[in-house]
Design a protein around this motif. Sequence first.
Motif, PDB file in Angstrom:
ATOM      1  N   ALA A   1       0.563  -1.143   0.216  1.00  0.00           N
ATOM      2  CA  ALA A   1      -0.204  -0.075  -0.367  1.00  0.00           C
ATOM      3  C   ALA A   1       0.958   1.388   0.558  1.00  0.00           C
ATOM      4  N   ALA A   2       1.743   1.037   0.880  1.00  0.00           N
ATOM      5  CA  ALA A   2       2.760   2.666   0.830  1.00  0.00           C
ATOM      6  C   ALA A   2       3.226   2.790  -0.980  1.00  0.00           C
ATOM      7  N   ILE A   3       3.514   1.389  -1.181  1.00  0.00           N
ATOM      8  CA  ILE A   3       4.609   2.094  -2.243  1.00  0.00           C
ATOM      9  C   ILE A   3       3.824   2.204  -3.221  1.00  0.00           C
ATOM     10  N   GLN A   4       2.629   1.508  -3.505  1.00  0.00           N
ATOM     11  CA  GLN A   4       1.248   2.285  -5.146  1.00  0.00           C
ATOM     12  C   GLN A   4       0.940   3.605  -4.437  1.00  0.00           C
ATOM     13  N   GLY A   5       1.110   3.834  -3.405  1.00  0.00           N
ATOM     14  CA  GLY A   5       0.914   5.178  -2.831  1.00  0.00           C
ATOM     15  C   GLY A   5       1.632   6.275  -3.214  1.00  0.00           C
ATOM     16  N   ALA A   6       2.558   5.685  -3.146  1.00  0.00           N
ATOM     17  CA  ALA A   6       3.932   6.584  -3.398  1.00  0.00           C
ATOM     18  C   ALA A   6       4.564   6.928  -4.635  1.00  0.00           C
ATOM     19  N   ILE A   7       4.388   6.018  -5.963  1.00  0.00           N
ATOM     20  CA  ILE A   7       4.155   5.691  -7.377  1.00  0.00           C
ATOM     21  C   ILE A   7       2.843   6.747  -7.845  1.00  0.00           C
ATOM     22  N   PHE A   8       1.754   6.065  -7.100  1.00  0.00           N
ATOM     23  CA  PHE A   8       0.461   7.564  -7.793  1.00  0.00           C
ATOM     24  C   PHE A   8       1.405   8.643  -7.304  1.00  0.00           C
ATOM     25  N   ALA A   9       1.999   8.698  -6.511  1.00  0.00           N
ATOM     26  CA  ALA A   9       1.300  10.370  -5.800  1.00  0.00           C
ATOM     27  C   ALA A   9       2.046  11.037  -7.127  1.00  0.00           C
ATOM     28  N   VAL A  10       3.479  10.305  -7.222  1.00  0.00           N
ATOM     29  CA  VAL A  10       5.098  10.798  -7.789  1.00  0.00           C
ATOM     30  C   VAL A  10       4.489  10.957  -8.751  1.00  0.00           C
ATOM     31  N   VAL A  11       3.948  10.016  -9.907  1.00  0.00           N
ATOM     32  CA  VAL A  11       3.141   9.385 -11.407  1.00  0.00           C
ATOM     33  C   VAL A  11       2.323  10.696 -11.344  1.00  0.00           C
ATOM     34  N   ARG A  12       0.913  11.139 -10.546  1.00  0.00           N
ATOM     35  CA  ARG A  12       0.155  11.736 -10.571  1.00  0.00           C
ATOM     36  C   ARG A  12       1.038  13.300 -10.858  1.00  0.00           C
ATOM     37  N   ALA A  13       1.615  13.475  -9.831  1.00  0.00           N
ATOM     38  CA  ALA A  13       1.964  14.841  -9.929  1.00  0.00           C
ATOM     39  C   ALA A  13       3.381  15.067 -11.284  1.00  0.00           C
ATOM     40  N   SER A  14       3.649  14.261 -11.658  1.00  0.00           N
ATOM     41  CA  SER A  14       4.510  14.349 -12.960  1.00  0.00           C
ATOM     42  C   SER A  14       3.557  14.646 -14.192  1.00  0.00           C
ATOM     43  N   VAL A  15       2.430  14.150 -14.332  1.00  0.00           N
ATOM     44  CA  VAL A  15       1.661  14.158 -15.364  1.00  0.00           C
ATOM     45  C   VAL A  15       0.928  15.529 -14.935  1.00  0.00           C
ATOM     46  N   ASP A  16       0.477  15.250 -14.096  1.00  0.00           N
ATOM     47  CA  ASP A  16       0.274  17.301 -13.844  1.00  0.00           C
ATOM     48  C   ASP A  16       0.493  18.182 -14.513  1.00  0.00           C
ATOM     49  N   ARG A  17       2.148  18.302 -13.958  1.00  0.00           N
ATOM     50  CA  ARG A  17       2.917  19.055 -13.960  1.00  0.00           C
ATOM     51  C   ARG A  17       3.341  19.555 -15.581  1.00  0.00           C
ATOM     52  N   SER A  18       3.284  18.582 -16.286  1.00  0.00           N
ATOM     53  CA  SER A  18       3.228  18.663 -17.559  1.00  0.00           C
ATOM     54  C   SER A  18       2.190  18.745 -19.063  1.00  0.00           C
ATOM     55  N   GLY A  19       1.539  18.361 -18.053  1.00  0.00           N
ATOM     56  CA  GLY A  19      -0.279  18.934 -18.588  1.00  0.00           C
ATOM     57  C   GLY A  19       0.118  20.861 -18.018  1.00  0.00           C
ATOM     58  N   ALA A  20       0.225  21.259 -17.588  1.00  0.00           N
ATOM     59  CA  ALA A  20      -0.310  22.644 -16.953  1.00  0.00           C
ATOM     60  C   ALA A  20       1.763  23.673 -17.696  1.00  0.00           C
TER      61      ALA A  20
END
Length: 88
Positions: A57-76
């Motif tokens: 759960a911890a690994i999945q949450g960390a990966i999701f947060a990093v990927v989501r932030a990276s993709v959102d930032r790239s879109g912006a």
Amino acid sequence: MKTSKIAYKPVGLALGTLSGVIAGAAFKRTWKIFDGEGDAPGATDEDRTWRQILLAAAIQGAIFAVVRASVDRSGAVAIRRLTGTWPG
């Protein structure tokens, strides 16, 4: 409503879906490195230990947060390049 905000809405939705797919694939690969088994444990997986479940759960949450932030930032950044303003 600002043009950049309107332009970012559909982009944000598409990027959200894309980030989920990328994060899921990254988590599956990462879990194989940690545990060596195919599937990560679910919270109700009776055959797995607390340690395995919480680690997954911890690994999945960390990966999701990093990927989501990276993709959102790239879109912006892409919207700013297209419209000249930050979609905020």
